[in-house]
Design a protein around this motif. Structure first.
Motif, short mmCIF file in Angstrom:
data_model
loop_
_atom_site.label_atom_id
_atom_site.label_comp_id
_atom_site.label_asym_id
_atom_site.label_seq_id
_atom_site.Cartn_x
_atom_site.Cartn_y
_atom_site.Cartn_z
N MET A 1 -8.08 35.17 1.69
CA MET A 1 -8.94 34.03 2.18
C MET A 1 -8.61 32.83 1.21
O MET A 1 -8.17 31.71 1.80
CB MET A 1 -10.41 34.30 2.41
N MET A 2 -8.62 32.91 -0.13
CA MET A 2 -8.18 31.85 -1.09
C MET A 2 -6.83 31.50 -0.96
O MET A 2 -6.71 30.20 -1.19
CB MET A 2 -8.90 32.30 -2.48
N LYS A 3 -5.96 32.12 -0.77
CA LYS A 3 -4.61 31.94 -0.66
C LYS A 3 -4.32 31.11 0.50
O LYS A 3 -3.51 30.07 0.53
CB LYS A 3 -3.62 32.95 -0.72
N TRP A 4 -5.05 31.24 1.62
CA TRP A 4 -4.85 30.55 2.68
C TRP A 4 -5.71 29.12 2.62
O TRP A 4 -4.84 28.12 2.96
CB TRP A 4 -5.74 31.18 3.91
N VAL A 5 -6.49 29.17 1.93
CA VAL A 5 -7.26 27.60 1.56
C VAL A 5 -6.36 26.75 0.86
O VAL A 5 -6.23 25.65 0.99
CB VAL A 5 -8.65 27.81 1.11
N LYS A 6 -5.78 27.73 -0.38
CA LYS A 6 -4.96 27.10 -1.47
C LYS A 6 -3.77 26.45 -0.79
O LYS A 6 -3.14 25.14 -1.04
CB LYS A 6 -4.57 28.05 -2.40
N GLY A 7 -2.90 27.02 0.20
CA GLY A 7 -2.04 26.76 1.00
C GLY A 7 -2.01 25.46 1.84
O GLY A 7 -1.37 24.71 2.03
N LEU B 1 -1.91 19.56 2.42
CA LEU B 1 -2.13 18.41 2.74
C LEU B 1 -1.97 17.31 1.67
O LEU B 1 -1.79 16.32 2.18
CB LEU B 1 -3.92 18.42 2.93
N VAL B 2 -1.87 17.87 0.58
CA VAL B 2 -1.54 16.89 -0.59
C VAL B 2 -0.03 16.29 -0.29
O VAL B 2 0.44 15.12 -0.33
CB VAL B 2 -1.60 17.51 -1.86
#
Length: 55
Positions: free
Chosen positions: A1-7, A12-13
């Motif tokens: 889940m965190m890898k998905w959010v980080k990606g 976005l950046v």
């Protein structure tokens, strides 16, 4: 889940940076110059600090 959010966050950046460079190239160039100038200033200050420690 965190890898998905980080990606998504990184994407976005990158999209924001590309949009900023395309829509306001002069402002983007000034921002990069300011960031590079800050790194150069910090590097110079660290060099002077360690030089003063060595003397």
């Amino acid at each position: 889940m965190m890898k998905w959010v980080k990606g998504i966050g990184i994407a976005l950046v990158v999209v924001f940076a590309l949009f900023y460079m395309i829509s306001r190239p002069e402002d983007a160039a000034n921002a990069v110059q300011g960031a590079v100038g800050a790194v150069v200033t910090a590097t110079d200050a660290m060099g002077r600090f360690f030089s003063s420690l060595a003397t």
